[in-house]
Design a protein around this motif. Structure first.
Motif, PDB file in Angstrom:
ATOM      1  N   PRO A 207       3.666   2.889   2.431  1.00 23.56           N
ATOM      2  CA  PRO A 207       2.673   1.683   2.564  1.00 23.56           C
ATOM      3  C   PRO A 207       1.707   1.611   1.431  1.00 23.56           C
ATOM      4  CG  PRO A 207       2.053   3.985   3.730  1.00 23.56           C
ATOM      5  CD  PRO A 207       3.366   3.964   3.342  1.00 23.56           C
ATOM      6  N   HIS A 208       2.376   1.414   0.296  1.00 28.34           N
ATOM      7  CA  HIS A 208       1.619   1.165  -0.828  1.00 28.34           C
ATOM      8  C   HIS A 208       0.726  -0.340  -0.950  1.00 28.34           C
ATOM      9  CE1 HIS A 208       5.100  -1.110  -1.794  1.00 28.34           C
ATOM     10  NE2 HIS A 208       4.465  -1.865  -2.675  1.00 28.34           N
ATOM     11  N   ARG A 209       1.138  -1.214  -0.183  1.00 27.11           N
ATOM     12  CA  ARG A 209       0.382  -2.466  -0.183  1.00 27.11           C
ATOM     13  C   ARG A 209      -1.085  -2.312   0.028  1.00 27.11           C
ATOM     14  NH1 ARG A 209       5.156  -6.427   2.646  1.00 27.11           N
ATOM     15  NH2 ARG A 209       6.774  -5.723   1.406  1.00 27.11           N
ATOM     16  N   VAL A 210      -1.335  -1.859   1.251  1.00 31.54           N
ATOM     17  CA  VAL A 210      -2.691  -1.827   1.626  1.00 31.54           C
ATOM     18  C   VAL A 210      -3.596  -0.999   0.872  1.00 31.54           C
ATOM     19  CG1 VAL A 210      -3.935  -1.074   3.652  1.00 31.54           C
ATOM     20  CG2 VAL A 210      -1.824  -2.075   4.051  1.00 31.54           C
ATOM     21  N   THR A 211      -3.040   0.355   0.313  1.00 31.60           N
ATOM     22  CA  THR A 211      -3.929   1.120  -0.506  1.00 31.60           C
ATOM     23  C   THR A 211      -4.284   0.634  -1.816  1.00 31.60           C
ATOM     24  OG1 THR A 211      -2.015   2.333  -0.981  1.00 31.60           O
ATOM     25  CG2 THR A 211      -3.098   3.198   0.665  1.00 31.60           C
ATOM     26  N   ALA A 212      -3.224  -0.146  -2.312  1.00 31.09           N
ATOM     27  CA  ALA A 212      -3.468  -0.705  -3.821  1.00 31.09           C
ATOM     28  C   ALA A 212      -4.590  -1.737  -3.755  1.00 31.09           C
ATOM     29  CB  ALA A 212      -2.096  -1.712  -4.164  1.00 31.09           C
ATOM     30  N   PHE A 213      -4.997  -2.559  -2.451  1.00 31.94           N
ATOM     31  CA  PHE A 213      -5.943  -3.401  -2.425  1.00 31.94           C
ATOM     32  C   PHE A 213      -6.756  -3.242  -1.125  1.00 31.94           C
ATOM     33  CE2 PHE A 213      -3.042  -5.743  -5.360  1.00 31.94           C
ATOM     34  CZ  PHE A 213      -3.678  -5.682  -6.314  1.00 31.94           C
ATOM     35  N   PRO A 214      -7.579  -2.247  -1.068  1.00 34.51           N
ATOM     36  CA  PRO A 214      -8.163  -1.973   0.150  1.00 34.51           C
ATOM     37  C   PRO A 214      -8.900  -3.059   0.836  1.00 34.51           C
ATOM     38  CG  PRO A 214      -9.275  -0.558  -1.581  1.00 34.51           C
ATOM     39  CD  PRO A 214      -7.942  -1.278  -2.177  1.00 34.51           C
ATOM     40  N   GLU A 215      -9.406  -3.639  -0.059  1.00 37.91           N
ATOM     41  CA  GLU A 215     -10.358  -4.876   0.453  1.00 37.91           C
ATOM     42  C   GLU A 215      -9.415  -5.956   1.362  1.00 37.91           C
ATOM     43  OE1 GLU A 215      -9.155  -4.374  -2.717  1.00 37.91           O
ATOM     44  OE2 GLU A 215     -10.368  -5.577  -4.114  1.00 37.91           O
ATOM     45  N   LEU A 216      -8.149  -6.057   1.124  1.00 43.52           N
ATOM     46  CA  LEU A 216      -7.496  -6.817   1.671  1.00 43.52           C
ATOM     47  C   LEU A 216      -6.734  -6.512   3.062  1.00 43.52           C
ATOM     48  CD1 LEU A 216      -5.198  -8.280  -1.261  1.00 43.52           C
ATOM     49  CD2 LEU A 216      -7.111  -9.126  -0.379  1.00 43.52           C
ATOM     50  N   THR A 217      -6.673  -7.270   4.142  1.00 44.52           N
ATOM     51  CA  THR A 217      -5.887  -7.251   5.332  1.00 44.52           C
ATOM     52  C   THR A 217      -4.389  -6.766   5.058  1.00 44.52           C
ATOM     53  OG1 THR A 217      -5.421  -9.275   5.696  1.00 44.52           O
ATOM     54  CG2 THR A 217      -7.651  -8.572   6.464  1.00 44.52           C
ATOM     55  N   GLU A 218      -3.823  -6.266   5.948  1.00 41.48           N
ATOM     56  CA  GLU A 218      -2.545  -6.061   6.032  1.00 41.48           C
ATOM     57  C   GLU A 218      -1.609  -7.043   5.361  1.00 41.48           C
ATOM     58  OE1 GLU A 218       1.330  -3.971   8.187  1.00 41.48           O
ATOM     59  OE2 GLU A 218      -0.729  -3.762   9.185  1.00 41.48           O
ATOM     60  N   ARG A 219      -1.801  -8.519   6.177  1.00 38.08           N
ATOM     61  CA  ARG A 219      -1.167  -9.519   6.275  1.00 38.08           C
ATOM     62  C   ARG A 219      -1.590  -9.993   4.835  1.00 38.08           C
ATOM     63  NH1 ARG A 219       2.948 -11.616   8.413  1.00 38.08           N
ATOM     64  NH2 ARG A 219       2.240 -12.169  10.484  1.00 38.08           N
ATOM     65  N   GLU A 220      -2.515 -10.069   4.116  1.00 36.92           N
ATOM     66  CA  GLU A 220      -3.117 -10.522   3.124  1.00 36.92           C
ATOM     67  C   GLU A 220      -2.426  -9.817   1.825  1.00 36.92           C
ATOM     68  OE1 GLU A 220      -7.770 -12.206   4.224  1.00 36.92           O
ATOM     69  OE2 GLU A 220      -7.213 -10.062   3.101  1.00 36.92           O
ATOM     70  N   CYS A 221      -2.072  -8.484   1.933  1.00 38.52           N
ATOM     71  CA  CYS A 221      -1.366  -7.873   1.199  1.00 38.52           C
ATOM     72  C   CYS A 221       0.142  -8.037   1.163  1.00 38.52           C
ATOM     73  CB  CYS A 221      -1.313  -6.058   1.444  1.00 38.52           C
ATOM     74  SG  CYS A 221      -3.131  -5.351   1.048  1.00 38.52           S
TER      75      CYS A 221
END
Length: 212
Positions: free
Chosen positions: A142-156
């Motif tokens: 799950p690197h997408r969410v941790t790379a940009f914590p300000e984004l939602t899962e869908r936005e990532c």
């Protein structure tokens, strides 16, 4: 044992009528409703239906969204997606919306019958063609969410597809979202990350390891 009451939802008349004809030959399965659009499906499917054969893409909406609405109305209703799409994104979106099965339209009569009976019994059934892809997607880190914590899962998820070079139309098809929804998500991503345009988003995302 009473027959399994089935509704067939598909905007392609030839496929829908062919499916109805097939189901009429099967023991203990009865087609009680048909619909050629999302709006019609929401009108004709009621508490007397046990299983809905749902097309993923309807002319006036998404089968995923129709599934979500119908399952909220009738929690005991079972949905079997029957679609041309073999990508894991469509499968995962369908399951999250409440579908109990996912078959590709190339499935044979025996597989369709088995799918209907399985979801009617509360089982989960997925075409082998997409099962392996889904397992790979689910097991990915799950690197997408941790790379940009300000984004939602869908936005990532959308940023990752943007970084892969996908345009909005392609993202819309892959995630089974409306083009307007995709545009809004992309706009939110740019705003949250303080980026001026899509090109800058691609660069930023790839620097963070997305889009690979």
């Amino acid at each position: 044992m009473s027959a399994i009451a089935v509704a067939v939802v598909d905007d392609h008349p030839v496929f829908r009528l062919g499916m109805v004809a097939l189901l009429s030959t099967l023991d203990d399965i009865e087609v009680v409703a048909q619909a050629s659009s999302a709006a019609e499906a929401l009108e004709v499917v009621d508490g007397g239906v046990h299983v809905v054969l749902m097309d993923l893409e309807l002319g006036d909406g998404s089968g995923v969204e129709v599934t979500r609405v119908l399952r909220s109305r009738f929690p005991g209703l079972r949905i079997l997606m029957v679609t041309m799409h073999e990508d894991e994104e469509s499968l995962i979106a369908s399951i999250r919306a409440g579908a109990g099965g996912y078959l590709v339209k190339g499935a044979g009569p025996d597989e369709v019958e088995r799918g209907i009976r399985a979801v009617a019994n509360g089982e989960l059934i997925v075409s082998a063609a997409v099962a392996a892809k889904a397992m790979t997607a689910v097991s990915a880190p799950p690197h997408r969410v941790t790379a940009f914590p300000e984004l939602t899962e869908r936005e990532c998820e959308i940023l990752d597809l943007v970084a892969r070079g996908c345009d909005n139309a392609s993202i819309s098809r892959r995630l089974v979202l409306s083009p307007k929804t995709v545009r809004n998500h992309v706009s939110n991503v740019l705003s949250k990350l303080g980026l001026p345009d899509r090109s800058a988003a691609i660069v930023r995302a790839r620097e963070a390891g997305l889009g690979v």
